[in-house]
Write an enzyme that holds these catalytic residues in place. Structure first.
Site, PDB file in Angstrom:
ATOM      1  N   HIS A  16       0.839  -1.204   0.000  1.00 26.56           N
ATOM      2  CA  HIS A  16       0.000   0.000   0.000  1.00 26.56           C
ATOM      3  C   HIS A  16       0.867   1.244   0.000  1.00 26.56           C
ATOM      4  O   HIS A  16       2.014   1.216   0.438  1.00 26.56           O
ATOM      5  CB  HIS A  16      -0.925   0.015   1.218  1.00 26.56           C
ATOM      6  CG  HIS A  16      -0.206  -0.048   2.529  1.00 26.56           C
ATOM      7  ND1 HIS A  16       0.169  -1.243   3.086  1.00 26.56           N
ATOM      8  CD2 HIS A  16       0.222   0.905   3.371  1.00 26.56           C
ATOM      9  CE1 HIS A  16       0.786  -1.014   4.239  1.00 26.56           C
ATOM     10  NE2 HIS A  16       0.839   0.282   4.438  1.00 26.56           N
ATOM     11  N   CYS A  17       0.322   2.333  -0.484  1.00 25.93           N
ATOM     12  CA  CYS A  17       1.023   3.608  -0.362  1.00 25.93           C
ATOM     13  C   CYS A  17       0.097   4.761  -0.720  1.00 25.93           C
ATOM     14  O   CYS A  17      -0.947   4.580  -1.321  1.00 25.93           O
ATOM     15  CB  CYS A  17       2.260   3.661  -1.255  1.00 25.93           C
ATOM     16  SG  CYS A  17       1.909   3.999  -2.973  1.00 25.93           S
TER      17      CYS A  17
END
Lengths: 150, 97
Positions: free
Chosen positions: A66-67
């Site tokens: 994720h980011c």
């Protein structure tokens, strides 16, 4: 553009890739096609940067790369099911269920609430079993939308 | 049953690196430890403190209070003391162990 968190075109039920970088890229390409990510290379680099800080492999065969990235236009989940497993750094082995979580730069509380809501479902055997057994992308998209409402 | 309350000191909350470091510290002990988020003085549903996924699901941010408890009356007190001390530091500022 559809603004749902996850749609059928963001689900890959048979993601066969050699490693986690290819898994992220495969799912990220779907985000680009769906208009959720403006620049593939930029986004993939942002995810890799985040992965470098800490592995996102979780016990139980789960990977949640994720980011937050300026290349993301709307908070989005993409899901890949990897029959052969992909190593995301979990101590108990490779991931068969991979969720790529993309959040726009700045929208930080929503990003965290999606991550927390998803984590709460992923510890439940019923949730992961449903993801492993589903036969249609639309079935998974609907199920995840219903379960993981921010 | 031994229990403690502590405020999350990590700037990013109990996510990512802090969650991984904390889960690892919990797993290093043979006792079962559960953690819940405290809202308006009331502890919510507990999760396994050794599970990173469980910790992420808590959604405990910087400044939130959490409650730790363990059924182990013999060594539980000292284990919780150590874990409370850990949560009281900014784990994100420390190298991953």
């Amino acid at each position: 553009m559809n603004n749902e968190l996850i749609t059928a075109d963001l689900v890959d039920l048979d993601l066969r890739v050699p490693d986690r970088h290819a898994a992220v890229r495969g799912l990220a390409e779907r985000l680009v096609t769906a208009g959720r990510v403006t620049d593939l290379e930029w986004f993939v680099a942002d995810v890799a940067e985040r992965e470098k800080q800490m592995a996102t492999g979780m016990r139980g065969g789960i990977g949640i790369p994720h980011c937050r990235s300026a290349a993301v236009t709307a908070p989005t989940l993409a899901f890949g099911r990897c029959p052969e497993g992909v190593d995301f750094g979990a101590e108990d082995g490779p991931a068969r269920l991979v969720f790529l979580i993309a959040a726009p730069e700045g929208g930080d509380s929503e990003h965290m609430s999606v991550l927390a809501a998803l984590a709460r479902r992923l510890v439940r055997a019923e949730f992961t079993r449903t993801l492993l057994e589903a036969t249609e992308p639309s079935e998974i998209a609907e199920y995840v939308r219903r379960e993981v409402s921010p | 049953m031994p229990q403690r309350r502590v405020t999350i000191a990590s700037r990013v909350g109990l996510h990512a690196r802090p969650a991984a470091l904390f889960a690892k510290a919990v797993a290093a002990h043979p006792v079962s430890v559960r953690i819940s988020k405290v809202t308006d003085g009331v502890a919510g549903e507990p999760v396994e403190a050794a599970s990173v996924l469980g910790l992420m699901g808590l959604g405990a941010e910087h400044g939130d209070e959490v409650e730790l408890h363990t059924p182990d009356v013999e060594t539980g007190e000292s284990v919780l003391d150590e874990l409370v001390e850990l949560l009281g530091r900014d784990l994100d500022a420390e190298p991953a162990g």
